[in-house]
Structure formats: structure tokens, C-alpha cells
Design an enzyme around this catalytic site. Structure first.
Site, short mmCIF file in Angstrom:
data_model
loop_
_atom_site.label_atom_id
_atom_site.label_comp_id
_atom_site.label_asym_id
_atom_site.label_seq_id
_atom_site.Cartn_x
_atom_site.Cartn_y
_atom_site.Cartn_z
CG ASP A 94 -1.95 -1.14 1.18
OD1 ASP A 94 -2.27 -1.72 0.10
OD2 ASP A 94 -2.35 -1.32 2.31
N GLY A 117 -5.89 -1.04 -1.23
CA GLY A 117 -5.56 0.14 -0.67
C GLY A 117 -6.73 0.47 0.29
O1 F6P Z 1 -2.18 -4.53 3.80
C1 F6P Z 1 -1.94 -4.80 2.48
C2 F6P Z 1 -3.21 -5.21 1.94
O2 F6P Z 1 -2.89 -5.96 0.59
C3 F6P Z 1 -4.25 -4.31 1.58
O3 F6P Z 1 -4.19 -3.25 0.66
C4 F6P Z 1 -5.41 -4.74 1.61
O4 F6P Z 1 -6.69 -4.39 1.92
C5 F6P Z 1 -5.32 -6.04 2.90
O5 F6P Z 1 -3.88 -6.28 2.67
C6 F6P Z 1 -5.98 -7.43 2.37
O6 F6P Z 1 -5.60 -8.24 3.55
P1 F6P Z 1 -5.82 -9.81 3.60
O7 F6P Z 1 -4.63 -10.27 3.15
O8 F6P Z 1 -5.90 -9.90 5.02
O9 F6P Z 1 -6.91 -10.05 2.94
#
Ligand code: F6P
Length: 375
Positions: free
Chosen positions: A157, A200
């Protein structure tokens, strides 16, 4: 016999804390640096792990890899030693060889004590934590409680303060930009509106970069509430000029002027983040109605952080890993390796996790003049 460099030495019998430098007591083990990766994975993590391992071994340290981030340390402290053979060629691969988790030891009963006990049992003299705001937030608190910690910034991000770029971001932008670019052909062929939902939550760095690089016609970011009427106007102006397709790059955390973020589920993770998702679908439906034109949506999701890192992320990750190891060697705990311009520097961990780095108004305004224009 105690062998030490000319800076600092740890004398266990006097209980003087180690402040950096190598000490070897003949017949005993060398100082040991532990490494963990936490939060969502990001391409370039393995380059950091390799950078740390190669640098640490060159300085005479042992290196141990801790599995599954803070979750591993909360449980049995699953780990394995890292040597040159184990890190050979990993820098060009995606994911993390150590595994990761979104666990917060401060939300678990006796979690912090458990983490400290496992670090002690595994004989970790210093810990390098590679993570984003959440993982480094925990690292910062542990540092204040006396744990020898150095941080390395990671997140696709790019929203972590204290560093110009985080590794993983460049790879994610390239993937999203290519997707936008490719979607032009089908959108144009079918004369459709195409909403591309991009990762994001609170910062639209990936979206704004991918939108410019991939040639989207409209860009929606969490930093700037969007107005469906304004989007409709741009699409209708394109229709009037005989431009029958419109690509919209939308951050998953973009917020409509009236209403809240579109949530996928009500539940929150251990760091209080809700799972986002669904914006693309809702917006596509709304625009189809408002513009009288077929609309589709694509959720790029976890593809944005999957696969091999870009060359930029491999180099950045490697340099950050080397710097973090130097910080440990110098006893500069509570610091984070960071990119400033083209230099790798160190910054206060406390400051880095204090506020999120969001896309500035000026950049948003710069990009907005391209809305509706064909590239
Ligand atoms: O923190 C990075 C990220 O890829 C964000 O952009 C996204 O909202 C989130 O992680 C998704 O998280 P998870 O892998 O827990 O679904």
C-alpha cells in the site's frame, strides 16, 4: 576467552546489556539475530530476508527465521536457522519463506510475556521485524519494553511514514497497471464501463500510480470522496465524443460523498481493520443505471501482491535488509531502515508508525486533469 570488537561488549556476569558489536566467547554460540515477517505479504520480503542473512553472516552473527510472524512467537516459537544455502535465490521469489500472520500479541492474554519468553528461549539477542504499520506498531511497543528490535518497512500500500517507498508497492503497481491496460481491449470491444477495484484501504497510492501508468479515465481514492454525479458526467461527455468505453480505477477504500465505505464483512482483524470489498460491484451497477451503458467490474485483489517481485523491489528489499542488520550491529534499536531519495537511512520507529502516509492533495489534483481523456 572473550573476543570483542572495539566498540561495546556484553558481560553476562555483570548483567550489562549488549549494545551492539560482536562478542564471541570461545566454545559458546555466536550472537543471534532473529527475523520475522508480519501482516499481508509483499513481493520483496524474501529479498529482505536474504539481505539480512548474508549481511549478518558476513559480520559473524547467527540468523534464525521465526515462522508465521507474531503468531509463531505466541505459540511454540517455530523457527529455523538461516544460512547462505537456505537464502540462495530466494530474493527473486514472491511471498515470504517465513510465513506471516495478522496476529496482535497485545490483544492476547499474556501475549507479550509469551513473545518475550520465546525470544529468550530461542536465544535471540536482537529481532528484525519486517512489516507494515501493524507489525511495526507491535515492534515499537516491544522496543519500549526493552526488546532489542529494528524494523523494516513493508506494505504494497506504500502508506507507511518515514520512508519514501515501501517494497512490494512497485510490483503491485505494475500488476494493476498492466490489468488496466489490458482491460481496454475488452471494454472497447463491448463498449462498456469497467470498474477496476484496487487494493488500498486508507491510501490510494497503488490506484493513482496504476491509473496513470495503465491509462484509466477516472480515478477514485480513499483520500478524496467521490461523487457519482461527477463520474456520470465524465462518462456522458466521453459518450458524446464517440468514446464508448470508460475505465475507472477505484481503491477498495474509496468513499462515496454520501455514505460509508463498502464493507465485505462486518468483522475486524486483530488490528481493528474491517475487510473491504464490494465497491466495484456497487459502483458498476449504479453507473449502468445512471449512464445507460453496460458496466462490469474486476476485483484485482490478492493478485496484486502475488508472484515474483519487480527488480526495483528486489533491490530495495535487499538494501533495507542489509541496513537493518547494520543497525542491529551498531546497537541502534528502536530504529527502522528506510528509503530517503536514493539513500537507505534509519529513522525513529516511533515516528514511522505514528501516522499513515496518504496521497497528497496536490498529486490528486495533478492526476484529475487527465479524467476522461484518452491516452
Ligand atoms: O495491507 C496490505 C493489503 O494488501 C491491503 O491493501 C488489503 O486491504 C489487505 O492487505 C488485504 O488483507 P488480507 O490479505 O488479510 O485479505
Amino acid at each position: 576467552m572473550i573476543v570483542y570488537d572495539d566498540r561495546k561488549v556484553y558481560i553476562p556476569s555483570l548483567n550489562i546489556p549488549w549494545q551492539g558489536g560482536i562478542m564471541t566467547i570461545t566454545g559458546s554460540k555466536k550472537k543471534q539475530i532473529a527475523v520475522l515477517t508480519g501482516g499481508g505479504d509483499a513481493p520483496g520480503l524474501n529479498a529482505v530476508i536474504r539481505g539480512i542473512t548474508v549481511k549478518a553472516i558476513s559480520l559473524g552473527y547467527d540468523v534464525i527465521g521465526l515462522k508465521q510472524g507474531w503468531a509463531g512467537l505466541l505459540e511454540n516459537g517455530e523457527s529455523n536457522p538461516l544460512d547462505l544455502d537456505q537464502v540462495a535465490s530466494i530474493h527473486v521469489t514472491g511471498g515470504t519463506i517465513l510465513g506471516t500472520s495478522r496476529t496482535n500479541p497485545y490483544k492476547v492474554d499474556n501475549g507479550v510475556e509469551q513473545v518475550k519468553a520465546n525470544l529468550k528461549r530461542l536465544k535471540c539477542d536482537a529481532l528484525i521485524a519486517i512489516g507494515g504499520e501493524d507489525t511495526l506498531g507491535v515492534a515499537n511497543k516491544l522496543f519500549k519494553e526493552g526488546v532489542n528490535i529494528v524494523g523494516v518497512p513493508k506494505t504494497i500500500d506504500n502508506d507507511l511514514s518515514g520512508t519514501d517507498y515501501t517494497f512490494g508497492f512497485d510490483t503491485a503497481v505494475n500488476i494493476a497497471a498492466k490489468a488496466i491496460r489490458d482491460l481496454h481491449t475488452t471494454a472497447e470491444s463491448h463498449r462498456r464501463i469497467m470498474v477496476v477495484e484496487i487494493m488500498g484501504r486508507h491510501a490510494g497510492w497503488i490506484t493513482i500510480h496504476a491509473s496513470i501508468a495503465g491509462g484509466a479515465h477516472i480515478t477514485l481514492l480513499p483520500e478524496d470522496k467521490f461523487d457519482v454525479k461527477e463520474i456520470t458526467k465524465v462518462i456522458k461527455q466521453r459518450q458524446a465524443k464517440g468514446k464508448h468505453h470508460t475505465i475507472i480505477a477505484a481503491s477498495e477504500g474509496a468513499i462515496p460523498k454520501e455514505g460509508d465505505m463498502v464493507l465485505q464483512a462486518g468483522e475486524k482483524d486483530a488490528f481493528g481493520h474491517v475487510r473491504l470489498g464490494g465497491l466495484g460491484e456497487r459502483l458498476a451497477k449504479e453507473l449502468e443505471k445512471e449512464c445507460g451503458q453496460e458496466a462490469r467490474y474486476v476485483v484485482l485483489g490478492h493478485l496484486q501482491r502475488s508472484g515474483a517481485p519487480s527488480a526495483f523491489d528486489v533491490v530495495l528489499g535487499t538494501r533495507l535488509g542489509v541496513k537493518a542488520t547494520e543497525l542491529v550491529d551498531q546497537g541502534k534499536f528502536g530504529r527502522m531502515a528506510a528509503l530517503k531519495g536514493t539513500e537507505i537511512v534509519d529513522v525513529d520507529l516511533n515516528k514511522a508508525v505514528g501516522t499513515l502516509k496518504i496521497v497528497p492533495k496536490e498529486f490528486i489534483a495533478e492526476e484529475k486533469i487527465f479524467w476522461g481523456i484518452d491516452d
